[in-house]
Design a protein around this motif. Structure first.
Motif, PDB file in Angstrom:
ATOM      1  N   PRO A   1      14.870  23.315  51.510  1.00  0.00           N
ATOM      2  CA  PRO A   1      14.436  24.706  51.328  1.00  0.00           C
ATOM      3  C   PRO A   1      13.447  24.840  50.169  1.00  0.00           C
ATOM      4  O   PRO A   1      13.731  25.428  49.132  1.00  0.00           O
ATOM      5  CB  PRO A   1      15.749  25.441  51.040  1.00  0.00           C
ATOM      6  CG  PRO A   1      16.588  24.408  50.360  1.00  0.00           C
ATOM      7  CD  PRO A   1      16.217  23.094  51.002  1.00  0.00           C
TER       8      PRO A   1
ATOM      9  N   ALA B   1      12.944  31.261  54.749  1.00  0.00           N
ATOM     10  CA  ALA B   1      14.140  30.437  54.531  1.00  0.00           C
ATOM     11  C   ALA B   1      14.040  29.672  53.224  1.00  0.00           C
ATOM     12  O   ALA B   1      15.017  29.555  52.482  1.00  0.00           O
ATOM     13  CB  ALA B   1      14.340  29.471  55.699  1.00  0.00           C
TER      14      ALA B   1
ATOM     15  N   GLY C   1      16.288  32.179  51.452  1.00  0.00           N
ATOM     16  CA  GLY C   1      17.514  31.557  51.947  1.00  0.00           C
ATOM     17  C   GLY C   1      17.871  30.286  51.219  1.00  0.00           C
ATOM     18  O   GLY C   1      18.772  29.556  51.621  1.00  0.00           O
ATOM     19  N   ARG C   2      17.183  30.020  50.141  1.00  0.00           N
ATOM     20  CA  ARG C   2      17.349  28.767  49.415  1.00  0.00           C
ATOM     21  C   ARG C   2      18.696  28.681  48.698  1.00  0.00           C
ATOM     22  O   ARG C   2      19.072  29.568  47.933  1.00  0.00           O
ATOM     23  CB  ARG C   2      16.234  28.610  48.392  1.00  0.00           C
ATOM     24  CG  ARG C   2      16.345  27.359  47.573  1.00  0.00           C
ATOM     25  CD  ARG C   2      15.239  27.312  46.525  1.00  0.00           C
ATOM     26  NE  ARG C   2      15.460  26.240  45.598  1.00  0.00           N
ATOM     27  CZ  ARG C   2      14.995  25.008  45.748  1.00  0.00           C
ATOM     28  NH1 ARG C   2      14.269  24.713  46.799  1.00  0.00           N
ATOM     29  NH2 ARG C   2      15.256  24.083  44.857  1.00  0.00           N
TER      30      ARG C   2
ATOM     31  N   PHE D   1      17.513  23.933  55.505  1.00  0.00           N
ATOM     32  CA  PHE D   1      17.378  24.941  56.551  1.00  0.00           C
ATOM     33  C   PHE D   1      16.970  24.214  57.829  1.00  0.00           C
ATOM     34  O   PHE D   1      16.462  23.103  57.798  1.00  0.00           O
ATOM     35  CB  PHE D   1      16.397  26.068  56.167  1.00  0.00           C
ATOM     36  CG  PHE D   1      14.942  25.705  56.161  1.00  0.00           C
ATOM     37  CD1 PHE D   1      14.150  25.920  57.282  1.00  0.00           C
ATOM     38  CD2 PHE D   1      14.350  25.177  55.024  1.00  0.00           C
ATOM     39  CE1 PHE D   1      12.791  25.610  57.271  1.00  0.00           C
ATOM     40  CE2 PHE D   1      12.998  24.868  55.000  1.00  0.00           C
ATOM     41  CZ  PHE D   1      12.230  25.083  56.128  1.00  0.00           C
TER      42      PHE D   1
ATOM     43  N   SER E   1      17.427  28.724  60.658  1.00  0.00           N
ATOM     44  CA  SER E   1      18.758  28.981  60.105  1.00  0.00           C
ATOM     45  C   SER E   1      18.826  28.517  58.664  1.00  0.00           C
ATOM     46  O   SER E   1      18.309  27.444  58.325  1.00  0.00           O
ATOM     47  CB  SER E   1      19.819  28.230  60.913  1.00  0.00           C
ATOM     48  OG  SER E   1      19.775  28.610  62.268  1.00  0.00           O
ATOM     49  N   ASP E   2      19.461  29.326  57.824  1.00  0.00           N
ATOM     50  CA  ASP E   2      19.689  28.917  56.438  1.00  0.00           C
ATOM     51  C   ASP E   2      21.117  29.287  56.049  1.00  0.00           C
ATOM     52  O   ASP E   2      21.864  29.834  56.861  1.00  0.00           O
ATOM     53  CB  ASP E   2      18.647  29.532  55.497  1.00  0.00           C
ATOM     54  CG  ASP E   2      18.705  31.050  55.422  1.00  0.00           C
ATOM     55  OD1 ASP E   2      19.813  31.608  55.236  1.00  0.00           O
ATOM     56  OD2 ASP E   2      17.657  31.691  55.539  1.00  0.00           O
ATOM     57  N   THR E   3      21.491  28.976  54.824  1.00  0.00           N
ATOM     58  CA  THR E   3      22.871  29.197  54.395  1.00  0.00           C
ATOM     59  C   THR E   3      22.990  30.343  53.392  1.00  0.00           C
ATOM     60  O   THR E   3      23.814  30.309  52.485  1.00  0.00           O
ATOM     61  CB  THR E   3      23.475  27.904  53.808  1.00  0.00           C
ATOM     62  OG1 THR E   3      22.621  27.444  52.762  1.00  0.00           O
ATOM     63  CG2 THR E   3      23.634  26.841  54.866  1.00  0.00           C
TER      64      THR E   3
ATOM     65  N   ARG F   1      26.154  30.985  57.129  1.00  0.00           N
ATOM     66  CA  ARG F   1      24.872  30.802  57.805  1.00  0.00           C
ATOM     67  C   ARG F   1      24.363  32.074  58.475  1.00  0.00           C
ATOM     68  O   ARG F   1      25.123  32.931  58.881  1.00  0.00           O
ATOM     69  CB  ARG F   1      25.053  29.727  58.875  1.00  0.00           C
ATOM     70  CG  ARG F   1      23.778  29.251  59.497  1.00  0.00           C
ATOM     71  CD  ARG F   1      24.020  28.062  60.401  1.00  0.00           C
ATOM     72  NE  ARG F   1      24.915  27.150  59.730  1.00  0.00           N
ATOM     73  CZ  ARG F   1      25.841  26.406  60.327  1.00  0.00           C
ATOM     74  NH1 ARG F   1      25.975  26.435  61.613  1.00  0.00           N
ATOM     75  NH2 ARG F   1      26.622  25.618  59.643  1.00  0.00           N
TER      76      ARG F   1
ATOM     77  N   THR G   1      20.818  33.009  61.240  1.00  0.00           N
ATOM     78  CA  THR G   1      19.669  32.511  61.993  1.00  0.00           C
ATOM     79  C   THR G   1      18.747  33.676  62.288  1.00  0.00           C
ATOM     80  O   THR G   1      19.175  34.685  62.846  1.00  0.00           O
ATOM     81  CB  THR G   1      20.115  31.859  63.319  1.00  0.00           C
ATOM     82  OG1 THR G   1      20.969  30.753  63.019  1.00  0.00           O
ATOM     83  CG2 THR G   1      18.922  31.380  64.129  1.00  0.00           C
TER      84      THR G   1
END
Length: 140
Positions: free
Chosen positions: A25, A62, A66-67, A73, A89-91, A131, A133
């Motif tokens: 990411p 992301a 989303g990092r 990702f 998708s990321d976490t 997660r 998406t």
């Protein structure tokens, strides 16, 4: 030919094509996502301009929003019939994106506006925690 044979023949002519990659990411990861997606779409003979721009925007989001250090990702592309679906998708499921046009002087905030303009449909799918998406679909 019976209906089952016709359907099987149609599926062979239009197979489901897919591609998935995990990336760090980071800005470099986002650039690699754009390059790999462009190459994959080129091999599938899919028009590149809109699709690669959508990938670039979602991957940049992301990598930026989303990092989570140590968590990659994922970019997934697949084509079913005449629709290309792009998923990133990321976490950071706690940070859902929202469409909020920035002012003319804003330094960021235009990515999803671009995705909204380029894609036929887009949205967010949550879970499993942590997660999320972000997906977009384009007719090809």
């Amino acid at each position: 030919m019976n209906q089952g044979t016709v359907e099987a023949h149609r599926q062979l002519e239009n197979p489901i094509r897919n591609f998935t990659v995990l990336l760090s990411p980071t800005p470099r990861g986002a650039r690699i996502a754009h390059l790999l997606a462009a190459e994959q779409l080129r091999t599938w003979e899919v028009p590149l301009e809109k699709a690669t721009q959508v990938v670039a925007e979602l991957a940049a989001n992301a990598a930026t929003h989303g990092r989570v250090p140590g968590r990659d990702f994922r970019v997934t592309l697949y084509i079913v019939a005449d629709t290309l679906r792009i998923e990133v998708s990321d976490t950071r499921g706690d940070r859902l994106p929202r469409l909020a046009p920035g002012g003319l002087e804003a330094e960021s905030g235009r990515g999803l506006v671009l995705v909204d303009a380029l894609a036929d449909r887009w949205g967010v799918a949550e879970g499993p925690y942590p997660r999320k998406t972000v997906w977009a679909e384009l007719r090809v």
